[in-house]
Design an enzyme around this catalytic site. Structure first.
Site, PDB file in Angstrom:
ATOM      1  N   ASN A 512       0.787  -1.232   0.000  1.00  0.00           N
ATOM      2  CA  ASN A 512       0.000   0.000   0.000  1.00  0.00           C
ATOM      3  C   ASN A 512       0.818   1.280   0.000  1.00  0.00           C
ATOM      4  OD1 ASN A 512      -2.635  -0.670  -0.296  1.00  0.00           O
ATOM      5  ND2 ASN A 512      -3.267  -0.236   1.797  1.00  0.00           N
ATOM      6  N   ASN A 539      -9.392  -0.415   0.976  1.00  0.00           N
ATOM      7  CA  ASN A 539     -10.212  -1.116  -0.015  1.00  0.00           C
ATOM      8  C   ASN A 539      -9.372  -1.975  -0.958  1.00  0.00           C
ATOM      9  OD1 ASN A 539     -12.792  -0.088   0.777  1.00  0.00           O
ATOM     10  ND2 ASN A 539     -12.276   1.870  -0.202  1.00  0.00           N
ATOM     11  N   ASN A 540      -8.068  -1.703  -1.013  1.00  0.00           N
ATOM     12  CA  ASN A 540      -7.183  -2.483  -1.886  1.00  0.00           C
ATOM     13  C   ASN A 540      -7.163  -3.961  -1.511  1.00  0.00           C
ATOM     14  OD1 ASN A 540      -6.448  -0.170  -3.278  1.00  0.00           O
ATOM     15  ND2 ASN A 540      -4.643   0.229  -2.000  1.00  0.00           N
ATOM     16  N   ASP A 646     -13.244  -4.657   6.725  1.00  0.00           N
ATOM     17  CA  ASP A 646     -13.710  -5.984   7.122  1.00  0.00           C
ATOM     18  C   ASP A 646     -15.170  -5.947   7.578  1.00  0.00           C
ATOM     19  OD1 ASP A 646     -13.001  -4.410   9.258  1.00  0.00           O
ATOM     20  OD2 ASP A 646     -12.163  -6.053  10.448  1.00  0.00           O
TER      21      ASP A 646
END
Length: 723
Positions: A512, A539-540, A646
């Protein structure tokens, strides 16, 4: 009295340490070759090993790849993809044919069906029988049919071939000093002895047709001794495979490697598969090109051959050794190879038991030594044996020590000296002295260590972690983790550990932020792929990745360390319920929409959410759902809070599942948060972290509906993995 209590306490301590160590360290299946019913007779540890059989494919006999690289999927056995081994002792045992291991496979093609004949080690008679299994899908899945041949002696290496429209089998029967030929009466399960073709204890025999003659290759175990007999190759020839067979003029023709499968012809050349070498049996498979084969001459040369094997050691089915390869070209033109492999060496069981009991004996000896030094245990030799032996006035009724023979005098001298030793040694263990305390501490510590080592060797099995099969098959998954440059220390430890888990196919690192590491910096037993993201977003984690070749993905944070056995349990549960999120960290969300830890779920005796920082999921379904237009507002809120990806996935799963169960919990045996050591964690401030997640609960409830009307109780599984 205090010394006596101290001595008794030491004995109790060692026993308690042994029980605690065994309970904490060994899962119920450790030591088993595979996972079968605890009441089953099969899959017991065997002194010969724990052999199983795998399938390989290729466009030639020399380019074979394991089935898992072919990405073959089978929905009926939840194998996405199918992975080796395809036949194990559990396959046979669970089909009603008890087995300790399967080995020496030979293939026979009949129409669209493939038949595998192999040695099946019977756990009752402890001898080999010839088993048979059938495949209708080119070897991807196998159904055990039963025992094709059972004799009062050991059978193995069932070479099978067709001659003049009849199917013959030539298994090894060296225990009775014969090489026998059987003919199929009702293929594949009924066979009749056709004839004894050699009155010799020949092992690992194979026949090939060349230049008008049939050539029989084998090793005569009566012609040599020890490990050298494994390398003594001999040849016989005949005009038919039924004989009579004549010995080659130069027998024995080679001293390097006994047969390791069927001899083959490829591109007008002859090749022979061999096992390791004459000095070390069963380590690997070699290929020899036969350059000259005639009644007067024989010459072969080894050629390069590297059958692809995992780098997981005992955690892979063939990580330690493999010794047999049968390659056949199918009518489709494709080559298929059957390979047997093992995760331990021959004699591993005996060695572990010996070392285990030796360690326990040493621990008991230390306890006795401690009692001896403390004065609790005295010399076991009666003092009447040792007093005044020069005068010869004392008597012992049992040994009649009145005699003044040389033997009795020497015995008395030894006893007298032994009884004078304790006062000298007891000075080392005076509890009021520093030296005494150190000595006592070292003795206790060494005893505890020896006790643990002994229990480990006796009850800990081979030390291998095994995959949990489902419907007779194993599969593989992709491990994915999201990280950045400040957590490189976590990542290195993470990759090294989890790459050894049996079912891990690949590790995908979602990078990231910051410069990514070189792959050479990561010590991995499986391929590692670093996917560098353009934007630092949580979100990756769920970005669609077409390079992932497995259906299952385990999303696992890089600061979570769990045992491979725990990971394998989770994968097994997910294969039962691939439509669910299956993970290790349960949460319960009630109508207050306040985020709480696992303790809150336990107090309510149920859960309705699984954190995807450690969860299995269907990559196509989960990632597609997360990246859908329905989830767009949720993703935007995740970016705004830099949290809760999550939580969002849980709401999405619940939304599409209706009233069905969307999550499944598996309890980890032990989980360690390594971010506590590195000091880098997104949830370092627990209060702030929980406040953000409570906002997420409220927001996602507005968008996708509440979770509070759902609750799944702990302990719903029969195996107890969710307690």
């Amino acid at each position: 009295m205090r010394r006596f209590l101290f001595f008794v306490s030491c004995v109790g301590l060692y026993a308690l340490v042994a029980l605690t160590y065994a309970w904490l360290t060994f899962p119920p299946h450790i030591g088993r070759t595979d996972h079968v019913s605890s009441s089953s007779l099969g899959c017991r540890e065997d002194k010969e090993g724990s052999w199983s059989i795998g399938v390989f494919y290729g466009d030639s006999p020399f380019t074979l790849k394991p089935i898992e690289t072919m990405n073959v999927w089978r929905n009926e056995s939840a194998a996405w993809p199918v992975a080796n081994p395809v036949l194990t002792c559990a396959s046979m045992t669970n089909s009603g044919f008890p087995s300790n291991f399967v080995a020496d496979p030979f293939l026979y093609e009949q129409g669209d069906n493939l038949y595998m004949f192999f040695e099946n080690k019977n756990p009752i008679t402890l001898q080999g029988d010839i088993g048979v299994a059938k495949s209708t899908d080119k070897g991807a899945t196998w159904k055990p049919l039963g025992i094709a041949l059972d004799e009062p002696w050991h059978l193995s290496s069932p070479f099978i071939f067709n001659y003049n429209g009849q199917i013959y089998m030539m298994p090894e029967s060296n225990q009775i000093g014969q090489l026998r030929l059987y003919r199929a009466v009702s293929f594949p399960l009924t066979w009749k002895l056709e004839k004894v073709i050699l009155q010799k204890p020949v092992v690992d025999s194979t026949i090939i047709h060349h230049q008008g003659n049939y050539w029989l290759f084998g090793s005569d175990h009566s012609s040599s001794f020890g490990t050298k007999k494994n390398g003594r190759l001999e040849i016989w020839y005949s005009t038919t495979p039924l004989g009579p067979w004549k010995p080659h003029k130069k027998n024995h023709v080679h001293n390097g490697a006994r047969n390791g499968g069927r001899a083959i012809s490829h591109n007008s050349n002859l090749y022979r598969f061999g096992q390791a070498s004459g000095e070390s049996y069963e380590k690997n498979i070699r290929i020899f090109k036969i350059e000259v084969l005639s009644k007067e001459e024989y010459r072969e040369v080894q050629i390069p051959f590297d059958l692809e094997t995992p780098h997981k050691g005992k955690n892979s089915w063939n990580g330690v050794r493999q010794h047999h390869l049968d390659v056949v070209q199918l009518s489709s033109g494709e080559y298929i190879g059957l390979v047997d492999g093992d995760r331990v060496t021959s004699g591993d069981l005996f060695l572990r038991v010996f070392l285990g009991y030796a360690s326990l004996v040493a621990a008991i000896t230390l306890v006795l030594l401690l009692g001896f030094l403390l004065g609790i245990v005295n010399c076991i030799v009666p003092s009447t044996w040792c007093m005044n032996y020069y005068a010869g006035k004392r008597t012992d009724a049992v040994l009649n020590l009145k005699t003044t023979s040389f033997v009795s005098e020497q015995l008395r001298r030894m006893c007298s000296r032994l009884n004078r030793v304790p006062p000298l040694l007891r000075g080392l263990v005076k509890s009021h002295s520093t030296l005494g305390r150190i000595t006592l501490g070292l003795i206790l510590l060494l005893g505890v260590l020896l006790t643990c080592v002994g229990i480990r060797y006796i009850y800990g099995g081979s030390g291998a972690i095994l995959p949990y099969s489902f419907k007779g098959h194993v599969s593989q998954f992709t491990l994915a983790t999201m990280t950045y440059d400040a957590r490189l220390w976590n990542l290195k430890m993470y990759v090294k550990h989890y790459s050894q888990c049996p079912s891990v196919k690949e590790i995908v690192v979602i990078w990231n932020k910051g410069p990514p590491p070189e792959l050479t910096e990561l010590d991995s037993a499986v391929p590692v792929r670093i996917r560098v993201e353009k934007v630092n977003s949580l979100n990756n984690r769920f970005n669609i990745d077409p390079l992932i070749k497995t259906r299952a993905v385990l999303e696992l944070d890089d600061d979570i360390m769990m045992s491979c056995d725990t990971i394998e349990k989770g994968f097994r549960v997910w294969r039962e319920h691939p439509e669910r999120l299956v993970g290790y960290y349960p949460r319960f969300v009630d109508e207050t929409m306040t985020y709480s830890a696992e303790k809150f779920a336990r107090s309510h005796k149920g859960y309705n959410m699984i954190l995807t920082g450690a969860a299995f999921m269907d990559v196509g379904f989960a990632f597609g759902l997360y990246q859908s237009e329905k989830a767009r507002l949720g993703r935007e809120f995740v970016d705004e809070q830099f949290n809760c990806e999550d939580v969002l996935l849980n709401f999405l799963f619940a939304n599409v599942s209706g009233l069905g169960k969307a999550v499944e919990y598996v309890r980890p045996s032990l989980a360690i948060d390594t971010s506590k050591f590195s000091g880098v964690a997104i949830s370092g401030n627990t209060n702030q972290h929980y406040k953000k997640r409570s906002k997420c609960l409220q927001r996602f409830s507005d968008l996708y509906g509440s979770l509070s009307d759902r609750r799944w109780e702990f302990g719903g599984r029969k195996d107890g993995w969710d307690l």
